[in-house]
Every structure is written in C-alpha cells, then in structure tokens.
Motif scaffolding. Structure first.
Motif, short mmCIF file in Angstrom:
data_model
loop_
_atom_site.label_atom_id
_atom_site.label_comp_id
_atom_site.label_asym_id
_atom_site.label_seq_id
_atom_site.Cartn_x
_atom_site.Cartn_y
_atom_site.Cartn_z
N VAL A 20 0.84 -1.20 0.00
CA VAL A 20 0.00 0.00 0.00
C VAL A 20 0.87 1.25 0.00
CG1 VAL A 20 -1.65 1.33 1.38
CG2 VAL A 20 -1.98 -1.12 1.06
N THR A 21 1.91 1.27 0.81
CA THR A 21 2.82 2.42 0.86
C THR A 21 3.51 2.63 -0.48
OG1 THR A 21 3.17 2.05 3.21
CG2 THR A 21 4.80 3.42 2.07
N VAL A 23 2.41 1.81 -3.45
CA VAL A 23 1.44 2.31 -4.43
C VAL A 23 1.15 3.78 -4.18
CG1 VAL A 23 -0.96 2.11 -5.19
CG2 VAL A 23 0.41 0.06 -4.87
N GLU A 24 0.97 4.17 -2.92
CA GLU A 24 0.68 5.56 -2.61
C GLU A 24 1.85 6.48 -2.93
OE1 GLU A 24 -0.50 5.49 1.47
OE2 GLU A 24 -2.57 4.93 0.99
N ASP A 25 3.08 6.00 -2.73
CA ASP A 25 4.26 6.84 -2.96
C ASP A 25 4.73 6.80 -4.40
OD1 ASP A 25 4.20 7.47 -0.32
OD2 ASP A 25 5.82 6.09 0.28
N ARG A 28 2.52 9.20 -10.30
CA ARG A 28 1.21 9.17 -10.95
C ARG A 28 1.42 9.13 -12.46
NH1 ARG A 28 -0.85 7.61 -6.69
NH2 ARG A 28 -1.29 9.06 -5.05
#
Length: 134
Positions: A20-21, A23-25, A28
C-alpha cells in the motif's frame, strides 16, 4: 516425470502495508484532466442572481409548464428545435427541474442518437420531458 520443466523461485512475500505504501508513494502516470472548453457563443441569459431555492424552484416550474403547454409529456427534440444558445439554456433548466426534489418533472432518455448536420443542435438523443405528479 518432470524432466525438462523449469521452475521459477517462489515470489518473495511482501507485507500488505508495504505494498500500500509503495502504491501511494509511486509516481502518478495519469495527468490531471484539463477543464472542458467553454463555448465561444455569448450567453446573455446567465445572471449573477443567487436567489433563494423557492424562487429558483418557481422559475423552473414556470419554464417546465411553458414547455409542456398543458400536456403531460413532450418530446425533447420538439422543444430543443431552436438556436443552440437557447436550446442549451432550456436543456439546463429542464435538467434542473428533473433533479429538483420538490418538482414533479422528469427527463427520460432513450437509446440512440439522431444526427442532423444542417440542424441546431446538430445531434439529438430521443427523450421526453414529462410531468410525474399534480
């Protein structure tokens, strides 16, 4: 029996929080969507009037009743058969009347699209504007 087969090593275990970390970091890949273009046709009918909801509902009721002219339903293509500036304002008012929780009107759209290269608007989706209550 399994001669000639090659096996990959098992994939390493990753903690769900680490995934999760990551993917979030991560960067984009999708750029932000640009705003849609504004029409170049001037619209003198717009106003800065921020009147009360009752006054807006009454205005929408008057517009809806003018469109219906005593009938319970009318074809949308019949009422939008005018210049595009007036047609888009009328469609916006009919959509607002449809979405207003206190008004008894509804827009119902059908499948399909009619192309009218020489008309205004140049395309129409069949639909009706109707009264749903008293």
């Amino acid at each position: 029996m399994l001669e000639g087969f090659v096996f990959d090593a098992p994939a390493p275990w990753h903690e769900p929080a680490a995934v999760v970390t990551a993917v979030e970091d991560g960067p984009r890949t999708t750029p932000p969507r640009p705003a849609p273009p504004r029409p170049s046709v001037p619209d003198p009918g717009l106003s800065e009037d921020a009147s009360s909801d009752d006054a807006a509902a009454e205005r929408l009721r008057v517009v809806a009743e003018q469109v219906l002219r005593g009938r319970d339903r009318v074809a949308v293509e019949e009422v939008l058969d005018q210049d595009w500036t007036a047609a888009r304002r009328l469609l916006a008012d009919l959509s607002s009347a449809h979405l207003h929780p206190d008004l008894p009107y509804r827009l119902v759209w059908s499948d399909g699209l009619a192309s009218r290269p020489d008309g205004s608007p140049t395309w129409l989706s069949p639909g009706v504007f109707e009264r749903t209550g008293p």
